[in-house]
Motif scaffolding. Structure first.
Motif, PDB file in Angstrom:
ATOM      1  N   THR A   6      35.060 -36.888  46.633  1.00  0.00           N
ATOM      2  CA  THR A   6      34.122 -36.898  46.040  1.00  0.00           C
ATOM      3  C   THR A   6      32.743 -35.943  46.687  1.00  0.00           C
ATOM      4  O   THR A   6      31.923 -36.646  46.389  1.00  0.00           O
ATOM      5  CB  THR A   6      33.648 -38.589  46.853  1.00  0.00           C
ATOM      6  OG1 THR A   6      33.557 -38.073  49.181  1.00  0.00           O
ATOM      7  CG2 THR A   6      34.672 -39.154  47.555  1.00  0.00           C
ATOM      8  N   ALA A   7      33.030 -35.425  47.142  1.00  0.00           N
ATOM      9  CA  ALA A   7      32.270 -34.187  46.758  1.00  0.00           C
ATOM     10  C   ALA A   7      31.353 -33.641  45.661  1.00  0.00           C
ATOM     11  O   ALA A   7      30.290 -33.094  45.832  1.00  0.00           O
ATOM     12  CB  ALA A   7      31.864 -32.578  47.910  1.00  0.00           C
ATOM     13  N   PHE A   8      32.333 -33.312  44.533  1.00  0.00           N
ATOM     14  CA  PHE A   8      31.745 -33.078  43.230  1.00  0.00           C
ATOM     15  C   PHE A   8      31.697 -34.702  42.094  1.00  0.00           C
ATOM     16  O   PHE A   8      32.440 -35.417  42.474  1.00  0.00           O
ATOM     17  CB  PHE A   8      32.805 -31.819  42.526  1.00  0.00           C
ATOM     18  CG  PHE A   8      32.364 -30.680  43.797  1.00  0.00           C
ATOM     19  CD1 PHE A   8      31.410 -30.003  43.822  1.00  0.00           C
ATOM     20  CD2 PHE A   8      33.265 -30.842  44.528  1.00  0.00           C
ATOM     21  CE1 PHE A   8      31.395 -29.102  44.044  1.00  0.00           C
ATOM     22  CE2 PHE A   8      33.139 -29.932  45.752  1.00  0.00           C
ATOM     23  CZ  PHE A   8      32.277 -28.961  45.236  1.00  0.00           C
ATOM     24  N   SER A   9      30.993 -34.112  41.473  1.00  0.00           N
ATOM     25  CA  SER A   9      31.125 -35.342  40.077  1.00  0.00           C
ATOM     26  C   SER A   9      30.842 -35.161  38.628  1.00  0.00           C
ATOM     27  O   SER A   9      30.022 -33.833  38.685  1.00  0.00           O
ATOM     28  CB  SER A   9      29.904 -36.261  40.296  1.00  0.00           C
ATOM     29  OG  SER A   9      28.664 -35.843  40.649  1.00  0.00           O
ATOM     30  N   VAL A  10      31.169 -35.734  37.603  1.00  0.00           N
ATOM     31  CA  VAL A  10      31.297 -34.741  36.568  1.00  0.00           C
ATOM     32  C   VAL A  10      30.652 -35.937  35.599  1.00  0.00           C
ATOM     33  O   VAL A  10      30.673 -37.136  35.864  1.00  0.00           O
ATOM     34  CB  VAL A  10      32.019 -34.226  35.627  1.00  0.00           C
ATOM     35  CG1 VAL A  10      33.141 -34.261  33.897  1.00  0.00           C
ATOM     36  CG2 VAL A  10      33.307 -33.636  36.849  1.00  0.00           C
ATOM     37  N   ARG A  11      29.509 -35.407  34.854  1.00  0.00           N
ATOM     38  CA  ARG A  11      28.845 -35.722  33.454  1.00  0.00           C
ATOM     39  C   ARG A  11      28.452 -35.577  32.521  1.00  0.00           C
ATOM     40  O   ARG A  11      28.653 -34.278  32.840  1.00  0.00           O
ATOM     41  CB  ARG A  11      27.046 -36.015  34.496  1.00  0.00           C
ATOM     42  CG  ARG A  11      26.427 -35.497  35.040  1.00  0.00           C
ATOM     43  CD  ARG A  11      25.582 -35.402  35.467  1.00  0.00           C
ATOM     44  NE  ARG A  11      24.547 -33.764  35.723  1.00  0.00           N
ATOM     45  CZ  ARG A  11      23.700 -34.135  36.486  1.00  0.00           C
ATOM     46  NH1 ARG A  11      22.935 -34.789  37.282  1.00  0.00           N
ATOM     47  NH2 ARG A  11      22.921 -32.858  36.931  1.00  0.00           N
TER      48      ARG A  11
END
Length: 65
Positions: free
Chosen positions: A58-63
């Motif tokens: 959950t530390a990184f997200s993609v957008r």
């Protein structure tokens, strides 16, 4: 595989008196080097080799840009 951390391996010295400590690892395969690195990380962060910590996804997200 059992590793042992040699705490007497380091000695403060002058540049011309230094020993090449990398010679011990020069003939090892990449997998052996990864095992050694994993062992050293387990010592540094205090986790067991048999039960490593889970990765926090959950530390990184993609957008999209």
């Amino acid at each position: 595989m059992e590793f042992k951390l040699d705490r007497t391996a380091f000695k403060a010295s002058k540049a011309d008196e230094q020993v090449n400590y990398g010679e011990e690892y020069r003939g090892k395969s990449p997998w052996e080097l990864l095992e050694i690195a994993f062992y050293l990380n387990s010592l540094a962060y205090g986790f067991s080799l048999d039960n490593p910590p889970k990765m926090d996804k959950t530390a990184f997200s993609v957008r999209k840009r």
